[in-house]
Scaffold this motif. Structure first.
Motif, mmCIF file in Angstrom:
data_model
loop_
_atom_site.group_PDB
_atom_site.id
_atom_site.type_symbol
_atom_site.label_atom_id
_atom_site.label_comp_id
_atom_site.label_asym_id
_atom_site.label_seq_id
_atom_site.Cartn_x
_atom_site.Cartn_y
_atom_site.Cartn_z
ATOM 1 N N TYR A 172 0.869 -1.173 0.000
ATOM 2 C CA TYR A 172 0.000 0.000 0.000
ATOM 3 C C TYR A 172 0.908 1.226 0.000
ATOM 4 O O TYR A 172 1.908 1.229 0.701
ATOM 5 N N PRO A 173 0.571 2.263 -0.766
ATOM 6 C CA PRO A 173 1.498 3.406 -0.847
ATOM 7 C C PRO A 173 1.605 4.197 0.449
ATOM 8 O O PRO A 173 0.601 4.408 1.126
ATOM 9 N N THR B 114 6.808 4.654 -0.828
ATOM 10 C CA THR B 114 5.971 4.294 -1.984
ATOM 11 C C THR B 114 6.797 3.843 -3.184
ATOM 12 O O THR B 114 6.477 2.861 -3.843
ATOM 13 N N GLN C 269 6.495 0.945 -6.025
ATOM 14 C CA GLN C 269 6.146 1.581 -7.308
ATOM 15 C C GLN C 269 7.116 1.108 -8.398
ATOM 16 O O GLN C 269 6.703 0.675 -9.481
ATOM 17 N N SER D 181 6.639 -2.481 -9.067
ATOM 18 C CA SER D 181 5.462 -2.795 -9.897
ATOM 19 C C SER D 181 5.793 -2.653 -11.383
ATOM 20 O O SER D 181 5.203 -3.319 -12.228
ATOM 21 N N ALA E 232 5.239 -5.304 -14.227
ATOM 22 C CA ALA E 232 4.543 -4.989 -15.480
ATOM 23 C C ALA E 232 5.412 -5.329 -16.699
ATOM 24 O O ALA E 232 4.902 -5.750 -17.737
ATOM 25 N N ASP E 233 6.718 -5.144 -16.559
ATOM 26 C CA ASP E 233 7.621 -5.413 -17.682
ATOM 27 C C ASP E 233 8.049 -6.879 -17.762
ATOM 28 O O ASP E 233 8.886 -7.234 -18.600
ATOM 29 N N PHE F 7 1.860 -9.368 -7.856
ATOM 30 C CA PHE F 7 1.830 -8.069 -7.174
ATOM 31 C C PHE F 7 0.398 -7.761 -6.781
ATOM 32 O O PHE F 7 -0.486 -7.732 -7.633
ATOM 33 N N VAL G 247 -3.343 -3.549 -2.426
ATOM 34 C CA VAL G 247 -4.442 -3.718 -1.470
ATOM 35 C C VAL G 247 -4.948 -2.365 -0.986
ATOM 36 O O VAL G 247 -4.496 -1.327 -1.471
ATOM 37 N N GLU G 248 -5.868 -2.368 -0.002
ATOM 38 C CA GLU G 248 -6.493 -1.120 0.407
ATOM 39 C C GLU G 248 -5.984 -0.567 1.739
ATOM 40 O O GLU G 248 -6.453 0.455 2.194
ATOM 41 N N SER G 249 -5.010 -1.222 2.360
ATOM 42 C CA SER G 249 -4.394 -0.659 3.562
ATOM 43 C C SER G 249 -3.164 -1.495 3.894
ATOM 44 O O SER G 249 -2.996 -2.602 3.374
ATOM 45 N N GLU G 250 -2.327 -0.975 4.772
ATOM 46 C CA GLU G 250 -1.148 -1.739 5.184
ATOM 47 C C GLU G 250 -1.540 -2.977 5.983
ATOM 48 O O GLU G 250 -0.850 -3.990 5.958
#
Lengths: 285, 392
Positions: free
Chosen positions: B27-28, B33, B37, B40, B44-45, B52, B55-58
């Motif tokens: 979570y950022p 972050t 980041q 990720s 993606a690459d 990966f 989520v919505e919280s630590e």
């Protein structure tokens, strides 16, 4: 950074707006040029001023995020608590001081992800407060991560191929939880925005106003709509009124943001119910 | 081996890429972050095989890590400050279930008032959670430490936190030597969990109700495993030195052999203090530095041996215990030295809270004052809040 002196600066802001801001102590603010938060903040100040809510009766609370920096600039009782916990903290204020006009502001990440649980339960209780969720579709302060409202196929730094999650609808969530007043507008519609804040402030129970707002610096750039004007125009182009939406089918509504008042009903406010219980229990002994 | 330029966050993300964990859930949070980041982007690459999870919280981030680790995965995450505080209850769940999760952490103050800059209050507040803790002095060390910590964690079934100082290390570009991907993979090897929830032939239950009958024995066993961490760490750090040429002891001594006084501190401040020590030695003043790197488990004998040599030591703490008795490093060091045959006069300087800058002149002042303590043979002021307005 040296705080600029408000008095030494030529400005077109009205003295009325200034009288609600901590111009000397806290400015310049942190928001990017073209950000939508200022529009919402301005509308909130206009609404408070027009309703003649005394500063001493106003409490503005927030969690963490770009929007959550707002209480630092408002010259009233304000607080800035943990990420996602503003509604919980504000609940405490309203129970202790039911006479206060409690307003909670936060972004989509703060209110609907980490604070999603509090959002549901504060709406369910219908405790008297106005909750303004400023939805800019991403976690802007930390650099543009996908948030619970990032629309499908739009880009975020953690969604480089476009979001695959379906977004949450804050208004549906609040309606489902039982909120007394639920409405949505955008920063494009300033007049409606101000009017809806005024309506929200004059209702009882939990009032949710979702405001779709532009974040040109992060969300806009990631989605190739980097100028504030283009992003606001993009928001407008994807907006339909509730009346118009009623005549549209699901396919037509797929990428649309519906604005208007979804719920407006009378409820018994929670702190009043709570006070009544306290009185009853005390009298029984 | 190649040389590159990276910030602390980039260095940690790069180490994570080379470790190639099975799962990263995060979570950022400023200023950590960037670590996930950047990571990720590797996902993606297609540069890593990691799942990966955004989520919505630590709280959810570490919970997802717990699930993935229980399933037998190699698992990492990253956070800072309030993020670690929100993970607090899950820290205990991970440690109690012996899940070797590794957190790439950036040390940042705890709210309130809100602040995004460096102090060590976040990790110091989690000392009792059963996680190994390594405090790094620069980006190179952050990179190396993540790789070392992962191996130690997996060998001991003890989770680990590797931390850098907010902005000072996390966002500052430094020269860095990195290993090849294959070298890292060979070094850490394949993760073979002691137990896995996905071992369908031998189903297991993790974390069930454990009351007065067996809870104590299970906790004692966990403490016993924790006591093996330092030994494993020493062995792994040695192996890493053979691979990379960089050795990181649990406790570092700098120019201490003939010194009468020393500062005992951690993180980026220790690197600044080394400059000060060099300058003092040019003036003929024999002063040293001891750097706290591992603070969980405590390298007790190492601290006794290192600090016992001096007439006086100034501890520099970047957090406070709120015990009205200075910072945690001071408090615990005093405890460690209680039965030492030789012990120094010990004072505490709480400094740099909320990112308050600490520069060479501040550290010089501490050396001057500790020299005075030796001359007087006694301590006038036990705990000093360094550079606080209204205090001095």
């Amino acid at each position: 950074m040296t705080p600029a002196k408000a008095s030494s600066r030529k400005t077109s802001f009205s003295p009325m707006i200034h009288s609600y801001l901590r111009m000397d102590e806290r400015f310049p603010h942190v928001w990017c040029p073209g950000c939508g938060i200022g529009i919402v903040f301005g509308a909130l100040i206009h609404a408070v001023h027009e309703l003649k809510i005394p500063k001493k009766k106003l409490l503005l609370a927030s969690g963490i995020g770009c929007t959550s920096r707002m209480p630092g600039y408002l010259d009233a009782d304000t607080f800035h608590v943990l990420h996602g916990r503003a509604l919980a903290a504000a609940t405490g204020v309203k129970l202790a001081r039911p006479d206060m006009e409690v307003v909670v502001v936060g972004g989509d990440g703060d209110m609907l992800a980490i604070g999603g649980n509090h959002f549901i339960h504060t709406a369910r209780r219908n405790i008297g407060m106005t909750c303004i969720v400023l939805n800019n579709y991403n976690y802007a302060m930390t650099g543009g991560q996908q948030s619970p409202t990032t629309p499908r196929d739009m880009f975020a730094t953690t969604a480089p191929y476009g979001a695959i999650d379906d977004p949450v609808d804050a208004c549906l969530l609040a309606s489902g939880a039982g909120a007394a007043f639920v409405a949505r507008t955008t920063t494009y519609n300033f007049v409606q925005l101000k009017r809806l804040i005024k309506t929200a402030l004059s209702r009882k129970g939990f009032r949710l106003l979702e405001v779709v707002a532009q974040c040109p610096t992060i969300f806009g750039r990631l989605n190739r709509i980097p100028t504030p004007k283009d992003l606001v125009t993009w928001i407008k182009a994807h907006t339909v009124t509730l009346e118009a939406a009623k005549k549209m089918d699901a396919k037509e509504l797929e990428d649309k943001v519906v604005t208007g008042v979804f719920v407006d009903r009378e409820v018994e406010e929670y702190s009043e119910r709570y006070a009544r219980l306290v009185k009853k229990v005390r009298n029984a002994h | 081996m190649k040389t590159i330029a990276k910030t602390g966050n980039e260095a940690m993300a790069y180490a994570m890429k080379q470790i190639n964990p099975d799962v990263v859930a995060a979570y950022p949070i400023t200023p950590a972050t960037e670590i996930v980041q950047i990571f990720s982007n590797y996902v993606a690459d297609g540069e890593v095989d990691t799942e990966f999870v955004a989520v919505e919280s630590e709280h959810s981030a570490l919970s997802a890590c717990v699930g993935a680790s229980l399933a037998g995965g190699r698992v990492m995450t990253s956070t800072a400050s309030q993020g670690l505080a929100l993970m607090h209850e899950i820290l205990y769940i991970a440690a109690g279930n012996r899940l070797p999760i590794v957190i790439a952490l950036v040390n940042r103050s705890l709210s309130a008032p809100i602040n995004i800059h460096c102090d060590h209050s976040d990790t110091m507040g989690s000392r009792e959670a059963g996680w190994m803790q390594l405090y790094c002095a620069n980006s190179q060390e952050a990179y190396d430490s993540l790789i070392i910590a992962l191996k130690v964690a997996e060998q001991t079934a003890v989770p680990a936190i590797v931390s850098t100082d907010a902005f000072i290390i996390s966002h500052a570009m430094e020269r860095l030597e990195v290993l090849e991907d294959e070298e890292v993979q060979r070094f850490i090897g394949e993760y073979k969990p002691r137990f896995s929830a996905l071992d369908l032939e031998n189903p297991k239950t993790f974390g069930p109700l454990d009351l007065q009958d067996y809870f104590f024995e299970h906790k004692r066993a966990q403490i016993d495993d924790f006591s093996k961490v330092l030994g494993t760490y020493n062995k792994v750090a040695q192996e890493y030195a053979e691979l990379s040429g960089r050795y990181y002891p649990a406790l570092e001594e700098y120019k201490t052999d003939d010194a009468d006084v020393a500062i005992f501190t951690a993180g980026s401040t220790a690197d600044t203090a080394k400059e000060v020590v060099d300058g003092l030695r040019e003036q003929g003043r024999k002063m040293g530095l001891v750097r706290m790197r591992m603070w969980r488990p405590l390298p007790v004998e190492e601290i006794k041996a290192a600090l016992g040599k001096f007439k006086a030591v100034a501890v520099m703490d970047r957090s406070d215990t709120m015990a009205d008795f200075g910072g945690p490093v001071f408090l615990e060091t005093r405890g460690i030295l209680y039965d030492a045959k030789k012990k120094p006069l010990l004072t505490d300087y709480v400094y740099g809270l909320g990112g308050r800058n600490i520069d060479i002149s501040d550290i010089l002042r501490v050396y001057d004052e500790i020299e005075q303590v030796v001359k007087q043979g006694k301590i006038d002021k036990l705990i000093t809040y360094l550079g606080v307005r209204g205090e001095e």
